[in-house]
Design a protein around this motif. Sequence first.
Motif, PDB file in Angstrom:
ATOM      1  N   GLU A 267     -12.067  59.448  33.173  1.00  0.00           N
ATOM      2  CA  GLU A 267     -13.180  58.516  33.324  1.00  0.00           C
ATOM      3  C   GLU A 267     -14.046  58.919  34.518  1.00  0.00           C
ATOM      4  O   GLU A 267     -15.282  58.887  34.451  1.00  0.00           O
ATOM      5  CB  GLU A 267     -12.680  57.083  33.513  1.00  0.00           C
ATOM      6  CG  GLU A 267     -13.840  56.094  33.601  1.00  0.00           C
ATOM      7  CD  GLU A 267     -13.393  54.665  33.800  1.00  0.00           C
ATOM      8  OE1 GLU A 267     -13.831  53.802  33.022  1.00  0.00           O
ATOM      9  OE2 GLU A 267     -12.632  54.399  34.759  1.00  0.00           O
TER      10      GLU A 267
ATOM     11  N   CYS B 122     -17.447  46.317  22.421  1.00  0.00           N
ATOM     12  CA  CYS B 122     -17.700  47.751  22.247  1.00  0.00           C
ATOM     13  C   CYS B 122     -18.499  48.042  20.981  1.00  0.00           C
ATOM     14  O   CYS B 122     -18.449  47.278  20.018  1.00  0.00           O
ATOM     15  CB  CYS B 122     -16.370  48.513  22.191  1.00  0.00           C
ATOM     16  SG  CYS B 122     -15.512  48.592  23.767  1.00  0.00           S
TER      17      CYS B 122
ATOM     18  N   LYS C 177     -14.706  56.177  28.815  1.00  0.00           N
ATOM     19  CA  LYS C 177     -14.733  54.893  29.497  1.00  0.00           C
ATOM     20  C   LYS C 177     -13.375  54.244  29.289  1.00  0.00           C
ATOM     21  O   LYS C 177     -12.952  54.006  28.149  1.00  0.00           O
ATOM     22  CB  LYS C 177     -15.834  53.995  28.927  1.00  0.00           C
ATOM     23  CG  LYS C 177     -15.792  52.551  29.406  1.00  0.00           C
ATOM     24  CD  LYS C 177     -15.973  52.430  30.911  1.00  0.00           C
ATOM     25  CE  LYS C 177     -15.952  50.961  31.341  1.00  0.00           C
ATOM     26  NZ  LYS C 177     -16.017  50.823  32.813  1.00  0.00           N
TER      27      LYS C 177
ATOM     28  N   LEU D  66     -11.252  51.271  29.174  1.00  0.00           N
ATOM     29  CA  LEU D  66     -11.455  49.831  29.035  1.00  0.00           C
ATOM     30  C   LEU D  66     -10.372  49.025  29.743  1.00  0.00           C
ATOM     31  O   LEU D  66     -10.666  48.047  30.427  1.00  0.00           O
ATOM     32  CB  LEU D  66     -11.487  49.446  27.558  1.00  0.00           C
ATOM     33  CG  LEU D  66     -12.623  50.022  26.727  1.00  0.00           C
ATOM     34  CD1 LEU D  66     -12.395  49.715  25.245  1.00  0.00           C
ATOM     35  CD2 LEU D  66     -13.961  49.455  27.192  1.00  0.00           C
ATOM     36  N   CYS D  67      -9.118  49.419  29.545  1.00  0.00           N
ATOM     37  CA  CYS D  67      -8.018  48.651  30.131  1.00  0.00           C
ATOM     38  C   CYS D  67      -6.701  49.387  29.941  1.00  0.00           C
ATOM     39  O   CYS D  67      -6.570  50.266  29.087  1.00  0.00           O
ATOM     40  CB  CYS D  67      -7.912  47.257  29.498  1.00  0.00           C
ATOM     41  SG  CYS D  67      -7.535  47.253  27.726  1.00  0.00           S
TER      42      CYS D  67
ATOM     43  N   VAL E 170     -13.783  53.062  19.812  1.00  0.00           N
ATOM     44  CA  VAL E 170     -12.606  52.884  20.667  1.00  0.00           C
ATOM     45  C   VAL E 170     -11.414  53.663  20.116  1.00  0.00           C
ATOM     46  O   VAL E 170     -11.173  53.691  18.900  1.00  0.00           O
ATOM     47  CB  VAL E 170     -12.236  51.395  20.780  1.00  0.00           C
ATOM     48  CG1 VAL E 170     -10.993  51.216  21.666  1.00  0.00           C
ATOM     49  CG2 VAL E 170     -13.398  50.585  21.332  1.00  0.00           C
TER      50      VAL E 170
ATOM     51  N   GLU F  56     -12.004  43.111  25.031  1.00  0.00           N
ATOM     52  CA  GLU F  56     -12.633  44.405  25.264  1.00  0.00           C
ATOM     53  C   GLU F  56     -13.164  45.015  23.972  1.00  0.00           C
ATOM     54  O   GLU F  56     -14.259  45.583  23.942  1.00  0.00           O
ATOM     55  CB  GLU F  56     -11.639  45.351  25.939  1.00  0.00           C
ATOM     56  CG  GLU F  56     -11.273  44.961  27.353  1.00  0.00           C
ATOM     57  CD  GLU F  56     -12.472  44.926  28.275  1.00  0.00           C
ATOM     58  OE1 GLU F  56     -13.257  45.896  28.282  1.00  0.00           O
ATOM     59  OE2 GLU F  56     -12.637  43.920  28.990  1.00  0.00           O
TER      60      GLU F  56
ATOM     61  N   MET G  52      -8.360  52.621  25.397  1.00  0.00           N
ATOM     62  CA  MET G  52      -7.518  51.474  25.691  1.00  0.00           C
ATOM     63  C   MET G  52      -6.081  52.001  25.666  1.00  0.00           C
ATOM     64  O   MET G  52      -5.638  52.529  24.646  1.00  0.00           O
ATOM     65  CB  MET G  52      -7.741  50.425  24.600  1.00  0.00           C
ATOM     66  CG  MET G  52      -7.118  49.096  24.796  1.00  0.00           C
ATOM     67  SD  MET G  52      -7.632  47.969  23.451  1.00  0.00           S
ATOM     68  CE  MET G  52      -9.309  47.600  23.968  1.00  0.00           C
TER      69      MET G  52
ATOM     70  N   TYR H  13     -14.441  55.371  24.202  1.00  0.00           N
ATOM     71  CA  TYR H  13     -13.809  54.254  24.900  1.00  0.00           C
ATOM     72  C   TYR H  13     -12.300  54.322  24.679  1.00  0.00           C
ATOM     73  O   TYR H  13     -11.843  54.485  23.552  1.00  0.00           O
ATOM     74  CB  TYR H  13     -14.348  52.919  24.393  1.00  0.00           C
ATOM     75  CG  TYR H  13     -15.812  52.704  24.677  1.00  0.00           C
ATOM     76  CD1 TYR H  13     -16.226  51.960  25.777  1.00  0.00           C
ATOM     77  CD2 TYR H  13     -16.789  53.235  23.839  1.00  0.00           C
ATOM     78  CE1 TYR H  13     -17.576  51.755  26.039  1.00  0.00           C
ATOM     79  CE2 TYR H  13     -18.140  53.040  24.090  1.00  0.00           C
ATOM     80  CZ  TYR H  13     -18.521  52.299  25.192  1.00  0.00           C
ATOM     81  OH  TYR H  13     -19.858  52.101  25.453  1.00  0.00           O
TER      82      TYR H  13
END
Length: 319
Positions: free
Chosen positions: A27, A108, A33, A35-36, A113, A104, A5, A3
């Motif tokens: 992604e 998770c 993934k 996240l933001c 992350v 977020e 960020m 993940y």
Amino acid sequence: MKYLMIDTDIGNDCDDAAAAALACMYEGAGLCKLLCFTVNTSDRYAPNCLDAIADTYGRRVKIGVYRGEGFPENPASYCKKVAERFGTAAPRERPEAVALMRRELSSCPDKSVKIVCIGQLNNLCALLRSQADENGTDGISLVREKVCEVVIMGGMFGADSVEFFGQAYTAEYNIATDVPDSILALELCPVDVTFSDFLLGKDVLTLGALVRRSDEDPVGYAYELFCGGARPSWDVLTVMYAVCGEGELFCRTARGTVTVLSDGRTKFTASEEGRHRILRAASGNDALQAAIERAFETLRPSAQMSCTGKQGLSERPVR
């Protein structure tokens, strides 16, 4: 699944735009993934610029904004022009950056992350100083629980001074423009930190060819507006390492501790107990340059490639 960020000062340099696009492509290829995105400056058009990049590269990404003091809008930023050409510059409601990061992170799996900082460390510092709320415990505990690594494009290691565009360069920009938050963020961070050194990306000049596609590609347009051609690849390499890890392209130093001095210079002291490492090229600058250029030619929403830069899905699991 890994993940990601990504916290960015997009608009201050064009490699942020390329790094955002690369994260979207990774992604799309199933390698992470996303996240933001969070913006750590006060550039009001930066979120719309990120929207335009994500849309062009086939993703929809949540975006959080900085609402603190300082970091005024950069009048030379390309964000407004990119947003106008490839989307809209009209303002829209956005979540506050740290609130989005906390939300977020709380959803998770533990230690899944990677927080990737390709700008100043004010948002990371604010996250670490945040208090417990409906999204979990205090910031330090939340990061310790959910984050496996923080990856920072920041610092200059291995040289007291280098020449950069005809001037002596002694302190890397992201750290030097926000020394207090840089010092505090590193003091508070409870997980491993990898520093993508200014010297790593300085001589890896890439993506000048995107300028020829500036009518259809917001990243190419950002490069056209900012420098008109190829640019050092600091932020692109940072995202590439965050997803791909060590291997054919990257290696890291032994553990140690990075200290930020009052003038923004950075010092690395080796120590087995340290949480910090410095990123290095495993196979030289030519390999890094080739991997970046190949990614932007082949890792499109309709194509896939491995982290080694070869076509076809990697057989290695995503760690």
